[in-house]
Write a protein that holds these residues in place. Structure first.
Motif, PDB file in Angstrom:
ATOM      1  N   GLN A 176       0.837  -1.217   0.000  1.00  6.13           N
ATOM      2  CA  GLN A 176       0.000   0.000   0.000  1.00  6.13           C
ATOM      3  C   GLN A 176       0.866   1.260   0.000  1.00  6.13           C
ATOM      4  O   GLN A 176       0.513   2.273  -0.572  1.00  6.13           O
ATOM      5  N   ILE A 177       2.030   1.167   0.683  1.00  3.59           N
ATOM      6  CA  ILE A 177       2.877   2.351   0.829  1.00  3.59           C
ATOM      7  C   ILE A 177       4.229   2.123   0.173  1.00  3.59           C
ATOM      8  O   ILE A 177       4.880   1.106   0.401  1.00  3.59           O
ATOM      9  N   ALA A 178       4.664   3.086  -0.625  1.00  2.57           N
ATOM     10  CA  ALA A 178       6.015   3.045  -1.185  1.00  2.57           C
ATOM     11  C   ALA A 178       6.798   4.219  -0.630  1.00  2.57           C
ATOM     12  O   ALA A 178       6.318   5.351  -0.649  1.00  2.57           O
ATOM     13  N   VAL A 179       7.991   3.942  -0.073  1.00  2.39           N
ATOM     14  CA  VAL A 179       8.872   5.020   0.401  1.00  2.39           C
ATOM     15  C   VAL A 179      10.011   5.145  -0.604  1.00  2.39           C
ATOM     16  O   VAL A 179      10.709   4.166  -0.880  1.00  2.39           O
ATOM     17  N   LEU A 180      10.181   6.323  -1.154  1.00  6.49           N
ATOM     18  CA  LEU A 180      11.222   6.521  -2.164  1.00  6.49           C
ATOM     19  C   LEU A 180      12.235   7.548  -1.665  1.00  6.49           C
ATOM     20  O   LEU A 180      11.855   8.675  -1.320  1.00  6.49           O
ATOM     21  N   ARG A 181      13.487   7.139  -1.620  1.00  5.97           N
ATOM     22  CA  ARG A 181      14.556   8.073  -1.206  1.00  5.97           C
ATOM     23  C   ARG A 181      15.008   8.820  -2.444  1.00  5.97           C
ATOM     24  O   ARG A 181      16.121   8.636  -2.938  1.00  5.97           O
ATOM     25  N   GLU A 182      14.114   9.596  -2.983  1.00  2.31           N
ATOM     26  CA  GLU A 182      14.411  10.287  -4.239  1.00  2.31           C
ATOM     27  C   GLU A 182      13.912  11.708  -4.138  1.00  2.31           C
ATOM     28  O   GLU A 182      13.169  12.053  -3.220  1.00  2.31           O
ATOM     29  N   ASP A 183      14.282  12.496  -5.129  1.00  2.00           N
ATOM     30  CA  ASP A 183      13.825  13.869  -5.222  1.00  2.00           C
ATOM     31  C   ASP A 183      12.358  13.860  -5.667  1.00  2.00           C
ATOM     32  O   ASP A 183      12.055  13.451  -6.794  1.00  2.00           O
ATOM     33  N   GLY A 184      11.479  14.309  -4.775  1.00  2.12           N
ATOM     34  CA  GLY A 184      10.047  14.290  -5.088  1.00  2.12           C
ATOM     35  C   GLY A 184       9.705  15.139  -6.299  1.00  2.12           C
ATOM     36  O   GLY A 184       8.766  14.839  -7.043  1.00  2.12           O
TER      37      GLY A 184
END
Ligand code: SAM
Length: 297
Positions: free
Chosen positions: A143-151
């Motif tokens: 359900q949740i994706a955490v992305l260590r990226e520039d939004g």
């Protein structure tokens, strides 16, 4: 690397405004069964302790959310949007008080249904790690994706989502002044890809031309695209810089902030018309406290 850490500011007056508007918007969007995708382009750490070291250092929550917990109850009922906001905060503090403050990722996740999706972007290495660990505890699976990226760089890839229903929150720290322009570029691109999405931008009201231009330019963007918009601001104190007789310069800290929405719920203006005067009353730090509310399209 950035020095901004939301833990110093969690639960301050700007969070109260932002999260009250976020919850009112989200609850409206969740009235329909079809799946909703929420994209949080600047997520922060997700959960904060208001009695922890960071919060103690700044004490900002004391002049924000904690005023609703510290003040003796009056007979005047609170506006529905404020009650809904406080209900969410209470859910995170089952033993009373407000020691835990949920950031936007946890507020949103708390309200979403199983078939909705949440995409979280966080670039700061420490906050991204904390966010990852906090989210892992939820066992929310896909359900949740955490992305260590520039939004700002890649979040438009989620637009439009398969269900064609989305809320995008843009809440940068505006630590670098290019953030103002990047919000505009991102919102413009997002609106082109998905014209019927709901877009919410938080911004600080500070003596900086870019900060004053941002809502004006967002309004022009929405109007040109034929989309409705809403603009709400909350001022809690004067922005005057005071020079003491000793020569010491006292800066007031953040005096005001705003939320600008494109394609807001049609119910939002009435809800905020009721809530904003009460936020002014409860959060005022001097006689300059005020609000504004405007909508169009
Ligand atoms: N939205 C959060 C909430 O309401 O609880 C607070 C977010 S805080 C104001 C902004 C966050 O954005 C900071 O944690 C910062 O590290 C992060 N950040 C800064 N630039 C970013 C970028 N380009 N992409 C993703 N995150 C970024």
């Amino acid at each position: 690397m950035f020095s901004y850490r939301h833990a110093f500011h969690a639960g301050n007056h700007a969070d109260v405004l932002k999260h009250t508007v976020l919850i009112a918007t989200l609850e409206y969007l969740l009235e329909k069964d079809a799946a909703l995708t929420v994209v949080d382009t600047h997520a922060g750490a997700g959960l904060y302790r208001l009695d922890g070291d960071y919060a103690d250092t700044s004490g900002e929550a004391a002049n924000g959310v904690l005023r609703f917990f510290a003040k003796a109850k009056t007979d005047v009922p609170l506006a529905d949007a404020i009650e809904r906001y406080l209900a969410v905060i209470r859910d995170f503090n089952p033993r009373g008080g407000a020691k835990i403050y949920p950031g936007s990722p946890f507020i949103v996740q708390h309200l979403l249904r199983d078939h909705d999706k949440l995409k979280l972007y966080e670039l700061h290495p420490t906050d991204a790690k904390t966010l990852d660990a906090n989210i892992a505890q939820l066992d929310a699976g896909r359900q949740i994706a955490v992305l260590r990226e520039d939004g700002f760089l890649s979040a438009t890839k989620f637009l439009p989502p398969p269900s064609r229903r989305a809320l995008v929150l843009m809440d940068p720290s505006y630590e670098i002044k290019s953030d103002y322009g990047r919000v505009l570029d991102f919102a413009g691109e997002a609106l082109k890809r998905f014209a019927t999405g709901t877009y919410a931008v938080w911004y600080p009201i500070i003596p900086r031309p870019e900060a004053h231009d941002l809502p004006r330019r967002l309004k022009t963007m929405a109007t040109k695209a034929g989309k409705s918009w809403l603009h709400a601001t909350l001022t809690v104190k004067s922005s005057k810089v005071i020079t003491e007789p000793t020569g010491e310069v006292k800066r007031p800290g953040l005096p005001a902030s705003g939320m600008f929405l494109i394609n807001p719920p049609h119910t939002l203006k009435a809800k905020l018309a009721e809530a904003l005067p009460q936020l002014v009353e409860r959060l005022a730090q001097d006689r300059n406290a005020s609000f504004s509310l405007d909508a169009g399209g």
